[in-house]
Design an enzyme around this catalytic site. Structure first.
Site, PDB file in Angstrom:
ATOM      1  N   TYR A  41      -6.254  15.311  48.208  1.00  0.00           N
ATOM      2  CA  TYR A  41      -5.592  16.494  47.653  1.00  0.00           C
ATOM      3  C   TYR A  41      -6.341  17.018  46.435  1.00  0.00           C
ATOM      4  CZ  TYR A  41      -2.171  19.462  45.358  1.00  0.00           C
ATOM      5  OH  TYR A  41      -1.551  20.525  44.750  1.00  0.00           O
ATOM      6  N   ARG A 288      33.510  11.053   6.029  1.00  0.00           N
ATOM      7  CA  ARG A 288      33.808   9.652   6.329  1.00  0.00           C
ATOM      8  C   ARG A 288      33.030   9.111   7.534  1.00  0.00           C
ATOM      9  NH1 ARG A 288      39.291   7.795   8.724  1.00  0.00           N
ATOM     10  NH2 ARG A 288      39.926   9.937   8.305  1.00  0.00           N
TER      11      ARG A 288
END
Length: 526
Positions: A41, A288
Protein backbone atom coordinates in the site's frame (compact mmCIF):
# COMPACT_ATOMS: atom_id res chain seq x y z
CA UNK A 1 14.05 16.77 23.43
CA UNK A 2 10.70 18.09 24.63
CA UNK A 3 7.91 19.44 22.49
CA UNK A 4 7.24 22.66 24.40
CA UNK A 5 10.87 23.75 24.32
CA UNK A 6 11.03 23.35 20.55
CA UNK A 7 7.56 24.70 19.81
CA UNK A 8 7.44 27.71 22.13
CA UNK A 9 11.01 28.17 23.30
CA UNK A 10 12.36 27.86 19.74
CA UNK A 11 15.01 25.37 20.83
CA UNK A 12 16.61 23.66 17.82
CA UNK A 13 16.57 19.96 17.04
CA UNK A 14 19.49 17.70 16.19
CA UNK A 15 18.90 14.34 14.56
CA UNK A 16 20.72 11.31 15.98
CA UNK A 17 23.26 10.05 13.43
CA UNK A 18 22.94 6.39 14.38
CA UNK A 19 19.18 6.53 14.17
CA UNK A 20 19.39 8.21 10.77
CA UNK A 21 21.31 5.18 9.52
CA UNK A 22 18.40 2.99 10.57
CA UNK A 23 16.09 5.36 8.71
CA UNK A 24 18.31 5.09 5.63
CA UNK A 25 18.36 1.29 5.73
CA UNK A 26 14.58 1.11 5.84
CA UNK A 27 14.30 3.70 3.08
CA UNK A 28 16.60 1.73 0.79
CA UNK A 29 14.71 -1.46 1.55
CA UNK A 30 11.43 0.12 0.50
CA UNK A 31 12.95 1.56 -2.67
CA UNK A 32 14.15 -1.92 -3.62
CA UNK A 33 10.77 -3.49 -2.92
CA UNK A 34 9.12 -0.86 -5.07
CA UNK A 35 11.29 -1.66 -8.04
CA UNK A 36 10.63 -5.38 -7.54
CA UNK A 37 6.87 -4.68 -7.60
CA UNK A 38 6.00 -6.29 -4.28
CA UNK A 39 2.34 -5.33 -3.67
CA UNK A 40 2.43 -2.75 -0.89
CA UNK A 41 0.00 0.00 0.00
CA UNK A 42 1.21 3.46 -0.94
CA UNK A 43 4.30 2.07 -2.64
CA UNK A 44 2.69 0.80 -5.81
CA UNK A 45 -1.02 1.27 -5.15
CA UNK A 46 -3.46 4.13 -5.11
CA UNK A 47 -4.49 5.65 -1.80
CA UNK A 48 -7.52 5.08 0.39
CA UNK A 49 -10.41 3.56 -1.51
CA UNK A 50 -8.19 3.56 -4.63
CA UNK A 51 -5.98 0.84 -3.18
CA UNK A 52 -7.08 -1.56 -5.91
CA UNK A 53 -5.27 0.55 -8.54
CA UNK A 54 -1.73 -0.75 -9.15
CA UNK A 55 0.87 1.88 -10.05
CA UNK A 56 4.03 0.89 -12.02
CA UNK A 57 7.47 1.99 -10.73
CA UNK A 58 8.03 4.75 -13.29
CA UNK A 59 5.33 6.82 -11.55
CA UNK A 60 6.82 6.51 -8.06
CA UNK A 61 7.54 10.23 -7.58
CA UNK A 62 4.39 11.35 -9.37
CA UNK A 63 2.32 9.18 -7.04
CA UNK A 64 3.85 10.69 -3.90
CA UNK A 65 3.81 14.30 -5.11
CA UNK A 66 0.22 13.96 -6.32
CA UNK A 67 -0.74 12.70 -2.86
CA UNK A 68 0.70 15.76 -1.15
CA UNK A 69 -0.88 18.25 -3.53
CA UNK A 70 -4.31 16.63 -3.67
CA UNK A 71 -4.56 16.10 0.08
CA UNK A 72 -3.31 19.60 0.96
CA UNK A 73 -6.97 20.52 1.12
CA UNK A 74 -7.14 22.26 4.47
CA UNK A 75 -9.33 25.25 5.22
CA UNK A 76 -9.77 27.96 7.80
CA UNK A 77 -7.16 30.06 9.52
CA UNK A 78 -3.59 28.75 9.67
CA UNK A 79 -2.17 27.36 12.89
CA UNK A 80 0.14 29.74 14.77
CA UNK A 81 3.84 29.07 14.48
CA UNK A 82 4.13 27.37 17.87
CA UNK A 83 1.54 24.75 16.91
CA UNK A 84 3.21 24.22 13.52
CA UNK A 85 6.53 23.71 15.29
CA UNK A 86 4.95 21.17 17.63
CA UNK A 87 3.49 19.31 14.64
CA UNK A 88 6.84 19.26 12.81
CA UNK A 89 8.67 18.13 15.94
CA UNK A 90 6.32 15.22 16.59
CA UNK A 91 6.36 14.12 12.93
CA UNK A 92 10.15 14.13 12.81
CA UNK A 93 10.29 12.09 16.01
CA UNK A 94 7.82 9.48 14.75
CA UNK A 95 9.60 9.08 11.41
CA UNK A 96 12.99 8.80 13.14
CA UNK A 97 11.90 5.41 14.48
CA UNK A 98 12.88 3.97 11.11
CA UNK A 99 9.72 2.06 10.24
CA UNK A 100 8.22 4.35 7.61
CA UNK A 101 10.48 4.32 4.55
CA UNK A 102 11.25 8.04 4.62
CA UNK A 103 14.71 9.18 3.53
CA UNK A 104 17.18 10.81 5.94
CA UNK A 105 17.35 13.74 3.52
CA UNK A 106 13.64 14.45 3.99
CA UNK A 107 14.02 14.44 7.77
CA UNK A 108 17.11 16.63 7.62
CA UNK A 109 15.25 19.16 5.47
CA UNK A 110 12.32 19.23 7.92
CA UNK A 111 14.74 19.71 10.81
CA UNK A 112 16.58 22.49 8.96
CA UNK A 113 13.30 24.29 8.35
CA UNK A 114 12.43 23.95 12.01
CA UNK A 115 15.80 25.24 13.17
CA UNK A 116 15.74 28.20 10.77
CA UNK A 117 12.19 29.20 11.65
CA UNK A 118 10.73 28.29 8.26
CA UNK A 119 7.21 27.17 9.10
CA UNK A 120 4.80 25.57 6.61
CA UNK A 121 1.42 27.28 6.43
CA UNK A 122 -0.99 24.66 7.83
CA UNK A 123 -4.73 25.41 7.83
CA UNK A 124 -6.57 24.31 10.96
CA UNK A 125 -9.47 22.49 9.32
CA UNK A 126 -9.59 19.34 7.22
CA UNK A 127 -8.43 16.38 9.29
CA UNK A 128 -10.66 13.42 10.15
CA UNK A 129 -8.00 11.99 12.44
CA UNK A 130 -7.82 8.70 10.50
CA UNK A 131 -6.05 8.02 8.13
CA UNK A 132 -4.08 10.24 10.43
CA UNK A 133 -3.99 13.99 9.85
CA UNK A 134 -3.80 13.80 6.07
CA UNK A 135 -4.72 17.38 5.20
CA UNK A 136 -2.58 19.29 7.74
CA UNK A 137 0.42 17.00 7.29
CA UNK A 138 0.16 17.37 3.51
CA UNK A 139 0.43 21.13 3.99
CA UNK A 140 3.39 20.50 6.29
CA UNK A 141 5.08 18.32 3.65
CA UNK A 142 4.45 20.48 0.57
CA UNK A 143 7.55 22.66 1.10
CA UNK A 144 9.75 19.56 0.93
CA UNK A 145 8.90 19.32 -2.78
CA UNK A 146 9.12 23.09 -3.26
CA UNK A 147 5.39 23.66 -3.19
CA UNK A 148 3.00 25.49 -0.90
CA UNK A 149 3.72 28.46 1.34
CA UNK A 150 5.86 28.99 4.42
CA UNK A 151 5.99 31.65 7.11
CA UNK A 152 9.30 33.09 8.25
CA UNK A 153 9.58 35.98 10.69
CA UNK A 154 5.81 36.31 10.57
CA UNK A 155 5.66 36.82 6.78
CA UNK A 156 3.95 34.28 4.50
CA UNK A 157 5.66 33.66 1.18
CA UNK A 158 5.89 30.98 -1.54
CA UNK A 159 8.16 28.16 -0.45
CA UNK A 160 10.64 28.47 -3.31
CA UNK A 161 11.29 32.15 -2.62
CA UNK A 162 12.39 31.33 0.91
CA UNK A 163 14.28 28.18 -0.13
CA UNK A 164 16.30 30.15 -2.68
CA UNK A 165 17.23 32.74 -0.05
CA UNK A 166 18.18 30.01 2.43
CA UNK A 167 20.08 27.85 -0.07
CA UNK A 168 17.70 24.92 0.35
CA UNK A 169 16.85 22.44 -2.39
CA UNK A 170 13.47 20.69 -2.62
CA UNK A 171 13.34 16.91 -2.86
CA UNK A 172 12.03 14.42 -5.38
CA UNK A 173 10.28 11.82 -3.27
CA UNK A 174 10.71 8.09 -3.74
CA UNK A 175 8.48 5.13 -3.00
CA UNK A 176 6.15 5.75 -0.01
CA UNK A 177 7.85 8.94 1.16
CA UNK A 178 4.84 11.17 0.64
CA UNK A 179 2.61 8.71 2.43
CA UNK A 180 5.10 8.42 5.30
CA UNK A 181 5.03 12.17 5.79
CA UNK A 182 1.24 12.51 5.95
CA UNK A 183 -0.21 9.21 7.16
CA UNK A 184 0.03 9.73 10.91
CA UNK A 185 -1.30 11.48 14.00
CA UNK A 186 1.34 14.16 14.42
CA UNK A 187 -0.88 17.21 13.87
CA UNK A 188 -3.36 16.27 16.57
CA UNK A 189 -0.56 15.09 18.86
CA UNK A 190 1.46 18.27 18.43
CA UNK A 191 -1.57 20.44 19.16
CA UNK A 192 -2.61 18.21 22.07
CA UNK A 193 0.84 18.44 23.64
CA UNK A 194 0.59 22.24 23.79
CA UNK A 195 -2.95 22.04 25.16
CA UNK A 196 -1.73 19.71 27.90
CA UNK A 197 1.09 22.04 28.85
CA UNK A 198 -1.33 24.96 29.07
CA UNK A 199 -3.82 22.93 31.09
CA UNK A 200 -1.13 22.15 33.66
CA UNK A 201 -0.43 25.85 34.06
CA UNK A 202 -4.15 26.55 34.43
CA UNK A 203 -4.30 23.99 37.23
CA UNK A 204 -1.57 25.84 39.10
CA UNK A 205 -3.43 29.12 38.61
CA UNK A 206 -6.65 27.48 39.81
CA UNK A 207 -4.89 26.43 42.99
CA UNK A 208 -3.50 29.91 43.55
CA UNK A 209 -6.92 31.48 43.00
CA UNK A 210 -8.51 28.95 45.35
CA UNK A 211 -5.93 29.60 48.04
CA UNK A 212 -6.55 33.32 47.60
CA UNK A 213 -10.35 33.26 47.81
CA UNK A 214 -10.54 31.09 50.93
CA UNK A 215 -8.48 33.76 52.67
CA UNK A 216 -10.42 36.69 51.22
CA UNK A 217 -13.69 35.06 52.37
CA UNK A 218 -12.38 33.98 55.82
CA UNK A 219 -13.18 30.36 55.03
CA UNK A 220 -12.55 27.32 57.21
CA UNK A 221 -9.28 25.42 57.08
CA UNK A 222 -10.94 22.08 57.88
CA UNK A 223 -11.85 20.99 54.27
CA UNK A 224 -8.14 20.74 53.47
CA UNK A 225 -7.04 18.51 56.34
CA UNK A 226 -5.13 15.40 55.37
CA UNK A 227 -7.10 12.89 57.43
CA UNK A 228 -10.50 13.48 55.89
CA UNK A 229 -9.23 13.76 52.33
CA UNK A 230 -7.12 10.61 52.57
CA UNK A 231 -10.21 8.57 53.41
CA UNK A 232 -11.62 9.25 49.92
CA UNK A 233 -8.78 7.11 48.45
CA UNK A 234 -8.10 9.33 45.43
CA UNK A 235 -4.43 10.38 45.26
CA UNK A 236 -5.23 13.55 43.33
CA UNK A 237 -7.55 14.73 46.07
CA UNK A 238 -4.86 14.19 48.70
CA UNK A 239 -2.33 16.15 46.62
CA UNK A 240 -4.67 19.10 46.09
CA UNK A 241 -5.56 19.21 49.80
CA UNK A 242 -1.85 19.29 50.65
CA UNK A 243 -1.25 22.09 48.18
CA UNK A 244 -4.14 24.09 49.63
CA UNK A 245 -2.55 23.72 53.07
CA UNK A 246 0.84 24.74 51.70
CA UNK A 247 -0.52 27.78 49.87
CA UNK A 248 -2.48 29.03 52.88
CA UNK A 249 0.15 28.27 55.52
CA UNK A 250 0.69 31.22 57.83
CA UNK A 251 -2.51 33.01 56.91
CA UNK A 252 -4.24 35.08 59.53
CA UNK A 253 -7.50 35.27 57.60
CA UNK A 254 -8.91 31.74 57.58
CA UNK A 255 -10.90 30.25 60.45
CA UNK A 256 -10.01 27.15 62.41
CA UNK A 257 -12.86 24.66 62.69
CA UNK A 258 -12.55 24.54 66.47
CA UNK A 259 -13.00 28.30 66.63
CA UNK A 260 -16.15 28.08 64.52
CA UNK A 261 -17.57 25.36 66.79
CA UNK A 262 -16.73 27.42 69.86
CA UNK A 263 -18.42 30.50 68.42
CA UNK A 264 -21.60 28.54 67.73
CA UNK A 265 -21.57 27.08 71.23
CA UNK A 266 -21.14 30.49 72.82
CA UNK A 267 -23.88 31.94 70.65
CA UNK A 268 -26.41 29.28 71.65
CA UNK A 269 -25.30 28.39 75.18
CA UNK A 270 -28.06 30.36 76.90
CA UNK A 271 -30.96 28.94 74.93
CA UNK A 272 -32.66 25.56 74.63
CA UNK A 273 -34.86 26.67 71.76
CA UNK A 274 -34.35 26.56 67.99
CA UNK A 275 -32.07 29.45 67.15
CA UNK A 276 -30.85 30.78 63.83
CA UNK A 277 -27.30 32.09 63.92
CA UNK A 278 -25.22 34.04 61.45
CA UNK A 279 -22.41 31.47 61.82
CA UNK A 280 -21.96 28.76 59.21
CA UNK A 281 -20.21 25.57 60.29
CA UNK A 282 -19.36 24.79 56.65
CA UNK A 283 -18.63 27.01 53.67
CA UNK A 284 -20.23 26.87 50.24
CA UNK A 285 -18.88 24.26 47.85
CA UNK A 286 -16.76 26.69 45.82
CA UNK A 287 -14.79 27.40 49.02
CA UNK A 288 -14.71 23.81 50.23
CA UNK A 289 -14.58 21.27 47.40
CA UNK A 290 -11.28 22.12 45.70
CA UNK A 291 -9.62 18.81 46.66
CA UNK A 292 -12.47 16.84 45.12
CA UNK A 293 -12.87 19.06 42.02
CA UNK A 294 -9.25 19.82 41.23
CA UNK A 295 -8.05 16.40 42.38
CA UNK A 296 -9.78 14.66 39.51
CA UNK A 297 -8.55 17.39 37.17
CA UNK A 298 -5.00 16.57 38.25
CA UNK A 299 -5.44 12.85 37.70
CA UNK A 300 -7.10 13.45 34.32
CA UNK A 301 -4.13 15.53 33.21
CA UNK A 302 -1.78 12.75 34.28
CA UNK A 303 -3.75 10.17 32.30
CA UNK A 304 -3.86 12.41 29.23
CA UNK A 305 -0.13 13.00 29.43
CA UNK A 306 0.46 9.25 29.21
CA UNK A 307 -1.74 8.89 26.13
CA UNK A 308 -0.26 11.90 24.35
CA UNK A 309 3.35 11.11 25.20
CA UNK A 310 2.98 7.51 24.07
CA UNK A 311 1.46 8.66 20.78
CA UNK A 312 4.22 11.22 20.24
CA UNK A 313 6.79 8.44 20.58
CA UNK A 314 4.91 5.90 18.48
CA UNK A 315 5.14 4.50 14.97
CA UNK A 316 1.84 5.78 13.60
CA UNK A 317 2.27 5.14 9.89
CA UNK A 318 0.72 2.62 7.53
CA UNK A 319 2.05 0.33 6.33
CA UNK A 320 4.73 -0.15 8.98
CA UNK A 321 7.91 -1.35 7.28
CA UNK A 322 9.42 -4.49 8.81
CA UNK A 323 12.19 -6.78 7.59
CA UNK A 324 10.42 -8.35 4.62
CA UNK A 325 7.42 -7.47 2.45
CA UNK A 326 5.55 -10.43 3.92
CA UNK A 327 6.11 -9.19 7.49
CA UNK A 328 5.28 -5.55 6.76
CA UNK A 329 2.30 -4.49 8.84
CA UNK A 330 -0.74 -3.29 6.92
CA UNK A 331 -2.95 -2.05 9.73
CA UNK A 332 -4.25 1.16 11.25
CA UNK A 333 -1.54 2.74 13.41
CA UNK A 334 -2.56 6.05 11.83
CA UNK A 335 -5.81 6.05 13.81
CA UNK A 336 -5.96 8.90 16.31
CA UNK A 337 -8.51 7.57 18.79
CA UNK A 338 -6.09 7.63 21.74
CA UNK A 339 -5.28 11.30 21.21
CA UNK A 340 -8.89 12.18 20.39
CA UNK A 341 -10.20 10.67 23.60
CA UNK A 342 -7.32 12.14 25.61
CA UNK A 343 -8.25 15.58 24.29
CA UNK A 344 -11.91 15.02 25.11
CA UNK A 345 -11.00 14.07 28.68
CA UNK A 346 -8.62 17.02 28.85
CA UNK A 347 -11.24 19.44 27.54
CA UNK A 348 -13.67 18.39 30.28
CA UNK A 349 -10.97 18.89 32.91
CA UNK A 350 -10.12 22.34 31.58
CA UNK A 351 -13.78 23.33 31.37
CA UNK A 352 -14.29 22.22 34.98
CA UNK A 353 -11.53 24.57 36.12
CA UNK A 354 -13.48 27.33 34.39
CA UNK A 355 -16.70 26.31 36.12
CA UNK A 356 -15.01 26.45 39.53
CA UNK A 357 -13.37 29.80 38.82
CA UNK A 358 -16.61 31.37 37.59
CA UNK A 359 -18.48 30.25 40.72
CA UNK A 360 -15.69 31.52 42.95
CA UNK A 361 -15.87 34.86 41.16
CA UNK A 362 -19.61 35.03 41.78
CA UNK A 363 -19.14 34.35 45.49
CA UNK A 364 -16.53 37.09 45.66
CA UNK A 365 -18.76 39.67 43.94
CA UNK A 366 -22.38 38.93 44.89
CA UNK A 367 -23.40 41.59 47.44
CA UNK A 368 -25.79 39.13 49.11
CA UNK A 369 -23.09 36.60 50.02
CA UNK A 370 -19.68 38.32 49.90
CA UNK A 371 -19.80 40.24 53.20
CA UNK A 372 -17.87 42.04 54.54
CA UNK A 373 -16.57 42.87 51.06
CA UNK A 374 -18.36 45.61 49.09
CA UNK A 375 -20.77 44.51 46.37
CA UNK A 376 -18.92 43.74 43.13
CA UNK A 377 -15.79 45.04 44.86
CA UNK A 378 -16.63 48.63 43.96
CA UNK A 379 -14.06 50.90 45.57
CA UNK A 380 -16.72 53.31 46.89
CA UNK A 381 -20.45 54.12 46.64
CA UNK A 382 -21.55 50.83 45.10
CA UNK A 383 -24.15 51.63 42.48
CA UNK A 384 -22.51 54.84 41.39
CA UNK A 385 -19.41 52.75 40.81
CA UNK A 386 -19.80 49.27 39.32
CA UNK A 387 -16.52 47.62 40.25
CA UNK A 388 -16.20 44.17 38.70
CA UNK A 389 -19.83 43.85 37.65
CA UNK A 390 -18.89 43.97 33.96
CA UNK A 391 -15.99 41.58 34.39
CA UNK A 392 -18.35 38.95 35.75
CA UNK A 393 -20.38 39.03 32.55
CA UNK A 394 -17.29 38.11 30.56
CA UNK A 395 -16.43 35.19 32.83
CA UNK A 396 -19.98 33.86 32.90
CA UNK A 397 -20.44 34.08 29.14
CA UNK A 398 -17.18 32.23 28.53
CA UNK A 399 -18.09 29.54 31.06
CA UNK A 400 -21.30 28.96 29.12
CA UNK A 401 -19.46 28.87 25.80
CA UNK A 402 -17.10 26.29 27.25
CA UNK A 403 -19.97 23.86 27.79
CA UNK A 404 -20.26 23.54 24.01
CA UNK A 405 -16.51 23.29 23.48
CA UNK A 406 -16.22 20.53 26.08
CA UNK A 407 -18.63 18.25 24.21
CA UNK A 408 -16.72 15.17 22.96
CA UNK A 409 -15.41 15.03 19.40
CA UNK A 410 -14.04 11.49 19.48
CA UNK A 411 -17.49 9.90 19.14
CA UNK A 412 -18.65 12.12 16.27
CA UNK A 413 -17.40 9.92 13.46
CA UNK A 414 -18.75 10.47 9.93
CA UNK A 415 -17.85 7.90 7.24
CA UNK A 416 -15.80 9.17 4.31
CA UNK A 417 -13.51 8.10 1.45
CA UNK A 418 -15.91 5.74 -0.30
CA UNK A 419 -16.77 4.07 3.04
CA UNK A 420 -13.10 3.07 3.47
CA UNK A 421 -12.67 5.50 6.36
CA UNK A 422 -15.91 4.50 8.03
CA UNK A 423 -14.86 5.16 11.63
CA UNK A 424 -12.58 8.11 12.29
CA UNK A 425 -11.32 9.87 15.41
CA UNK A 426 -11.77 13.59 14.74
CA UNK A 427 -8.68 13.95 16.93
CA UNK A 428 -7.47 17.26 15.56
CA UNK A 429 -10.89 18.79 16.12
CA UNK A 430 -10.69 17.59 19.73
CA UNK A 431 -7.19 19.06 20.11
CA UNK A 432 -8.20 22.39 18.60
CA UNK A 433 -11.19 22.65 20.92
CA UNK A 434 -8.98 21.91 23.90
CA UNK A 435 -6.60 24.70 22.89
CA UNK A 436 -9.59 27.04 22.62
CA UNK A 437 -10.80 25.96 26.06
CA UNK A 438 -7.39 26.70 27.53
CA UNK A 439 -7.56 30.22 26.11
CA UNK A 440 -11.05 30.71 27.50
CA UNK A 441 -10.32 29.40 30.97
CA UNK A 442 -7.19 31.53 31.05
CA UNK A 443 -9.47 34.53 30.62
CA UNK A 444 -11.90 33.40 33.35
CA UNK A 445 -9.01 32.91 35.77
CA UNK A 446 -7.63 36.32 34.82
CA UNK A 447 -10.93 37.96 35.75
CA UNK A 448 -11.03 36.02 39.02
CA UNK A 449 -7.47 36.84 39.99
CA UNK A 450 -7.92 40.49 39.08
CA UNK A 451 -10.97 40.53 41.37
CA UNK A 452 -9.06 38.75 44.13
CA UNK A 453 -6.32 41.34 43.84
CA UNK A 454 -9.01 44.02 44.21
CA UNK A 455 -10.46 42.21 47.23
CA UNK A 456 -7.11 42.37 48.99
CA UNK A 457 -7.55 46.15 49.25
CA UNK A 458 -10.61 45.61 51.45
CA UNK A 459 -9.04 43.03 53.76
CA UNK A 460 -6.01 42.89 55.99
CA UNK A 461 -3.53 42.41 53.17
CA UNK A 462 -0.62 41.62 55.47
CA UNK A 463 -2.46 38.58 56.86
CA UNK A 464 -2.53 36.68 53.57
CA UNK A 465 -0.15 33.74 53.23
CA UNK A 466 3.23 34.46 51.67
CA UNK A 467 2.50 32.82 48.27
CA UNK A 468 -0.69 34.84 47.84
CA UNK A 469 0.97 38.08 48.91
CA UNK A 470 3.55 37.52 46.18
CA UNK A 471 0.77 37.12 43.62
CA UNK A 472 -0.89 40.34 44.80
CA UNK A 473 2.43 42.15 44.61
CA UNK A 474 2.99 40.98 41.03
CA UNK A 475 -0.54 41.82 39.86
CA UNK A 476 -0.62 45.11 41.72
CA UNK A 477 2.18 46.44 39.53
CA UNK A 478 0.06 46.15 36.38
CA UNK A 479 -3.45 46.35 37.81
CA UNK A 480 -3.65 48.58 40.89
CA UNK A 481 -6.87 49.15 42.79
CA UNK A 482 -9.72 49.53 40.31
CA UNK A 483 -11.81 52.68 40.64
CA UNK A 484 -13.85 52.60 37.41
CA UNK A 485 -11.28 54.96 35.91
CA UNK A 486 -10.33 52.70 32.98
CA UNK A 487 -12.07 50.06 30.86
CA UNK A 488 -12.40 46.73 32.66
CA UNK A 489 -11.08 44.98 29.54
CA UNK A 490 -7.78 46.79 30.05
CA UNK A 491 -7.48 45.45 33.59
CA UNK A 492 -8.28 41.90 32.50
CA UNK A 493 -5.80 42.06 29.62
CA UNK A 494 -3.05 43.35 31.91
CA UNK A 495 -3.62 40.59 34.45
CA UNK A 496 -3.86 37.98 31.71
CA UNK A 497 -0.57 39.22 30.32
CA UNK A 498 1.12 38.54 33.65
CA UNK A 499 -0.52 35.20 34.40
CA UNK A 500 -0.30 33.50 31.01
CA UNK A 501 3.09 34.65 29.74
CA UNK A 502 6.46 33.20 30.66
CA UNK A 503 6.75 35.23 33.88
CA UNK A 504 3.40 33.85 35.01
CA UNK A 505 4.45 30.32 34.16
CA UNK A 506 7.63 30.69 36.17
CA UNK A 507 5.88 32.30 39.14
CA UNK A 508 3.16 29.64 39.29
CA UNK A 509 5.71 26.84 39.08
CA UNK A 510 7.74 28.38 41.90
CA UNK A 511 4.71 28.76 44.18
CA UNK A 512 2.78 25.56 43.46
CA UNK A 513 4.81 22.46 44.27
CA UNK A 514 2.82 20.26 41.91
CA UNK A 515 4.57 17.03 41.02
CA UNK A 516 3.90 16.95 37.28
CA UNK A 517 6.39 15.74 34.72
CA UNK A 518 7.64 19.10 33.46
CA UNK A 519 7.85 18.28 29.78
CA UNK A 520 6.45 15.96 27.17
CA UNK A 521 9.63 14.12 26.28
CA UNK A 522 10.44 12.62 22.90
CA UNK A 523 12.61 9.61 22.22
CA UNK A 524 13.51 9.07 18.56
CA UNK A 525 14.67 5.49 19.05
CA UNK A 526 12.14 2.71 18.73
Amino acid sequence: MDIYAVAVGRVGVELDAAQLERVRATHLRVQGWGMEKYPMYGVNTGFGELINVIIPPQFKSDLQHNLLRSHAAGGGEPFPDEVVRAIMTVRINCLMKGYSGISPEALQLLATMLNRGIHPVIPMQGSLGASGDLAPLSHMALPLIGDGHVRKNGVTRPTMEVFQEEGLTPLKLGFKEGLALVNGTSAMTGAASLALYRARHLLRLSLLASADIVQAMNASTRPFSHTGNALKNHPGQVVIARLMRDLTQGTGLMRDHQDIMRAISERTSHSNDVEETEIYLQNAYSLRCMPQVLGVVLETLQMCQRFIEEEANSVNDNPVILDTPAETYHGANFHGQYVAMACDYLSIAVAEMGVLAERQLNRLLDPHINKPLPGFLAHAKTGLFCGFEGGQYLATSIASENLDLAAPSSIKSIPSNGQNQDIVSMGLIAARKTLALCENVGTILSVLMAALNQASHFTEAAKYSAPIRSIHEKLGKVAPRYEDERPMSTVIAQVRGVLLQEQGLALAQSLVNLDLTPDLSLEPRA
